[in-house]
Scaffold this active site. Structure first.
Site, PDB file in Angstrom:
ATOM      1  N   CYS A 381       0.845  -1.200   0.000  1.00  0.00           N
ATOM      2  CA  CYS A 381       0.000   0.000   0.000  1.00  0.00           C
ATOM      3  C   CYS A 381       0.881   1.251   0.000  1.00  0.00           C
ATOM      4  CB  CYS A 381      -0.986  -0.044   1.153  1.00  0.00           C
ATOM      5  SG  CYS A 381      -2.441   0.959   0.826  1.00  0.00           S
ATOM      6  N   HIS A 507      -3.550  -5.093   0.478  1.00  0.00           N
ATOM      7  CA  HIS A 507      -2.965  -5.594   1.733  1.00  0.00           C
ATOM      8  C   HIS A 507      -3.007  -7.123   1.789  1.00  0.00           C
ATOM      9  CE1 HIS A 507      -2.530  -1.759   3.909  1.00  0.00           C
ATOM     10  NE2 HIS A 507      -3.524  -1.378   3.132  1.00  0.00           N
ATOM     11  N   GLU A 509      -1.338  -9.045   3.590  1.00  0.00           N
ATOM     12  CA  GLU A 509      -1.109  -9.582   4.940  1.00  0.00           C
ATOM     13  C   GLU A 509      -2.395 -10.059   5.616  1.00  0.00           C
ATOM     14  OE1 GLU A 509      -0.920  -6.437   4.059  1.00  0.00           O
ATOM     15  OE2 GLU A 509      -1.434  -5.013   5.651  1.00  0.00           O
TER      16      GLU A 509
HETATM   17  N1  GLN Z   1      -1.935   6.803   2.665  1.00  0.00           N
HETATM   18  C1  GLN Z   1      -2.018   6.021   1.481  1.00  0.00           C
HETATM   19  C2  GLN Z   1      -3.373   6.129   0.809  1.00  0.00           C
HETATM   20  O1  GLN Z   1      -4.331   6.509   1.433  1.00  0.00           O
HETATM   21  C3  GLN Z   1      -1.699   4.570   1.771  1.00  0.00           C
HETATM   22  C4  GLN Z   1      -2.718   3.888   2.608  1.00  0.00           C
HETATM   23  C5  GLN Z   1      -2.253   2.601   3.217  1.00  0.00           C
HETATM   24  O2  GLN Z   1      -1.060   2.322   3.231  1.00  0.00           O
HETATM   25  N2  GLN Z   1      -3.156   1.822   3.775  1.00  0.00           N
HETATM   26  O3  GLN Z   1      -3.510   5.801  -0.340  1.00  0.00           O
END
Ligand code: GLN
Length: 547
Positions: A381, A507, A509
């Protein structure tokens, strides 16, 4: 008929109710019962999505896009059962639906009160989950500690519950602390007695006690706890601290906790199979080779901020038969320290998700180090966005490249707000959340890891890779390795001239399990293992040359 197990905790918080509940679910699952779990959180936030990691730890995301308590992660990891919005209930969500109903006129004429309206709403959340599927058992865990004002409505709802469905269909399990007092040289049962007393004052008599203790105690203590707490001696269990949380189901099994639950709930006896879990523990214990992974983040001092990341890394280790040492690196330290020294001995670098500007430049340095030194890199992310910013600046020559999250006036907005986010003003539950399908390039490390060209993964973000920069990235050696099915959003990037340098917008994970590591974590650790062996071989060659 579904049976209900209610797990409460007393004396102190952080007793591991979530893990104990998950371990029980794991055992019942091994007995062939269809189990699910539900978490009740006594705070007024509708969900934990707006809370800082300092307050709450990781926000766990489900397939259906709910932002939930991290205990749901334990539930999924110990059972493989998929969680949803319905599996996490907060005081905020309960009050908000009761107040909405009041405004709609559903209670016309009545005074709306905690009892019965709030308690009915709490019970209806349990029944609603039971209606979703023919579960044999639902384990509901009540957050907080007995005696807290906040959790009273939940406990009152549980007190009423047996009157709705029959006492024989409910089981109350209470976790307590039995501390070892060094000066006295003995464990003390009084806090446990007081905690059970507090529960009984509310009208709940626990059926089973799990006594969390640092040091195992003998049978006389067990009898004492049983007598003072009005619980059968056979129903008092020791929850001794274990070196590995995945050993806890077997710890409970040794003490026959599963059999006591089955007897007390009058559930049918059926053949049980624990072999998958036993094999897991054997495999963990048999690993001898070490691999060192750097996790670069700004909340590395907190135990729970990157919970699922740490677990998924371990799962990757299990599947590669290595012990993973996780080196937690504060990204802000990289900004002032010597990156080469700090990251020198690691076999892989992982940058997890995150929000806000603090520590960003340190993460960019870590991504650059991994790319240039050909160390396996896994960006998740925010970690993918960091890899993109670093590549834009240092390979594509786009000076000042950034995400508009950190620099609204950047000349090269490599990462920009999602089009769908531009009109959104509210903060709660408004990110791009939950499962979306990604299509991968057949010749990518991602597709090779998955053994497939299409996958659905969970998301939680507001920003995306800016499509204007796709061409220059491809030309300079960063492949757009995965996109949404309509090809509008970039989901995976991979450095071509590198053994394994992968960033994903989702994600992974959250979908990793101890008995089945997520493919990307499995491959990341496999590459780190290769890196370690390669380094070892190079050192040997050097030594031989010198010798
Ligand atoms: N801050 C970034 C976004 O909103 C990444 C978000 C995250 O890592 N969950 O896109």
């Amino acid at each position: 008929m579904t049976k209900f197990i209610f797990a409460t905790g007393g004396v102190v918080s952080s007793l591991g109710k979530g893990i104990a509940s998950s371990a029980i679910a794991c055992l019942l699952d091994a007995h062939g019962f269809k189990v699910t779990l539900q978490k009740f959180d006594p705070y007024l936030n509708v969900d934990p999505g707006t809370m800082s990691p300092f307050q709450h730890g990781e926000v766990y995301v489900t397939d259906d896009g709910a932002e939930t308590d991290l205990d749901l992660g334990h539930y999924e990891r110990f059972t493989g059962v998929s969680m949803s919005q319905a599996n996490n209930v907060t005081t905020g969500s309960v009050y908000s639906s009761v107040i909405n109903k009041e405004r709609r006129g559903d209670y016309l004429g009545a005074t709306v009160q905690i009892i019965p309206h709030i308690t009915d709403e709490i019970k209806s959340r349990i029944f609603r989950l039971a209606d979703r599927s023919p579960y044999d058992v639902i384990i509901a865990e009540i957050g907080g500690t007995v005696g807290d004002i906040e959790s009273l409505p939940f406990l009152e709802a549980l007190r009423q519950f047996p009157y709705d469905i029959g006492r024989e269909n409910c089981l109350f399990i209470h976790l307590v602390l039995v501390p070892y007092i060094k000066a006295a040289g003995e464990v003390k049962t009084k806090p446990a007695q007081h905690s059970v007393k507090a529960l009984r004052e509310i009208g709940i008599q626990p059926d089973i006690l799990i006594c969390r203790t640092e040091k195992p105690y003998d049978d006389s203590i067990r009898s004492k706890i049983a007598m003072f707490c009005n619980v059968e001696p056979e129903a008092v269990f020791q929850g001794v601290d274990m070196p590995d949380i995945y050993e806890i189901p077997l710890l409970f099994r040794e003490q026959r906790l599963d059999e006591v639950i089955i007897r007390k709930l009058k559930m049918p006896r059926q053949p049980a199979n624990f072999s998958h879990w036993e094999k897991l523990i054997q495999r963990i214990k048999a690993a001898t080779q070490d691999v060192k992974i750097a996790v670069v983040g700004k909340y590395i001092h907190l135990q729970d901020a990157y919970k699922s990341i740490y677990e998924a890394i371990r799962h990757g280790g299990i599947e590669n038969d290595v012990r993973v040492e996780i080196e937690r690196i504060d990204s802000e330290h990289l900004e002032t320290g010597n990156v080469g020294e700090i990251l020198g001995g690691v076999d892989g670098v992982l940058i997890p998700g995150g929000f806000g500007q603090r520590g960003i430049e340190g993460k960019i340095l870590a991504a650059q180090f991994a790319r240039e030194r050909k160390i396996p890199y896994f960006g998740i992310c925010l970690g993918m966005q960091i890899a993109a910013i670093e590549f834009a600046r240092n390979v594509c020559g786009l000076e000042g490249a950034n995400s508009t999250e950190f620099d609204e006036t950047t000349p090269h907005p490599i990462i920009d707000l999602l089009a769908t986010q531009k009109m959104i003003t509210g903060m709660g539950g408004t990110m791009r959340l939950g499962g979306y399908t990604c299509r991968m390039h057949p010749d990518s490390n991602a597709a090779r890891a998955y053994g497939s060209e299409q996958v659905t993964e969970r998301h939680r973000h507001r920003y995306e890779f800016n499509n204007k920069y796709r061409n220059i990235f491809e030309e300079r050696g960063m492949r757009i390795a995965g996109t949404t099915l309509d090809n509008k959003l970039v989901e995976i990037v991979e450095a071509v001239d590198h053994p394994w340098y992968l960033g994903c917008q989702f994600h992974p994970e959250f979908r990793s399990r101890p008995v089945k590591a997520h493919p990307l974590f499995r491959e990341f650790i496999a590459q780190a293992k290769r890196q370690r062996l390669g380094e070892a071989a190079a050192t040997r060659r050097e030594q031989q040359a010198v010798g």
